[in-house]
Design an enzyme around this catalytic site. Sequence first.
Site, PDB file in Angstrom:
ATOM      1  N   GLY A  25     -39.092  -8.834  -5.505  1.00 45.43           N
ATOM      2  CA  GLY A  25     -39.633  -7.427  -5.132  1.00 45.43           C
ATOM      3  C   GLY A  25     -41.897  -7.508  -4.727  1.00 45.43           C
ATOM      4  N   ASP A  26     -42.298  -8.496  -5.132  1.00 48.53           N
ATOM      5  CA  ASP A  26     -43.424  -8.930  -4.789  1.00 48.53           C
ATOM      6  C   ASP A  26     -43.838  -9.443  -3.518  1.00 48.53           C
ATOM      7  OD1 ASP A  26     -46.763  -9.957  -5.647  1.00 48.53           O
ATOM      8  OD2 ASP A  26     -45.783 -11.757  -4.849  1.00 48.53           O
ATOM      9  N   ALA A  27     -42.806 -10.152  -2.729  1.00 45.85           N
ATOM     10  CA  ALA A  27     -43.064 -10.400  -1.234  1.00 45.85           C
ATOM     11  C   ALA A  27     -42.707  -8.914  -1.044  1.00 45.85           C
ATOM     12  CB  ALA A  27     -42.125 -11.607  -0.863  1.00 45.85           C
TER      13      ALA A  27
END
Length: 130
Positions: A25-27
Site C-alpha cells: 500500500g505504501d508503494a
Amino acid sequence: MFSFFTTVSEREAKIMNPVTLAFVGDAVYSLYVRERLALSADFSAGKLQKLTCEHVSAHGQNILLEAVLPKFTEDELAVFKRGRNAKKPTHSKSASLAEYNNSTGLEAVFGYLYLTGQYDRLSYLLNEEK
C-alpha cells in the site's frame, strides 16, 4: 511466472500479514501521489520530491485518513485496524506513534484494495484527498 497487476482473492488478502499489505500500500500510494504531481504541473524533480514527501508521510497520510475513515466498508475497517495494531519492525522518527500506526493501517487498506483488484474503490478513496 509473475505478472504485473496480479490479484489475490479477498480471503487470501485478509489472511496476509497486515505489515505486508502496508508494504504494498505504501508503494501504491507513493506512485499515485507521484503520478498526480507529475501530471499536474511542470515541476523540477526536486520540487516533485518535496511535494511527494508532504503527502507520503505519516502526518500527510493522517490528513487523508480523516477524510476516508468514515467511508471505509466493514472489510476495509477491519484491515485498517489490523494494520494499525500490527507489530512493526521500524518506527517513525518524525511522527507520533499514533500517526505512524494510523498511516500503517491506511497503507494496509491501500495494499488490500490493490492486491484484490479493487482499483475503482482504491481510486475513489485516493481522490478524497484534499
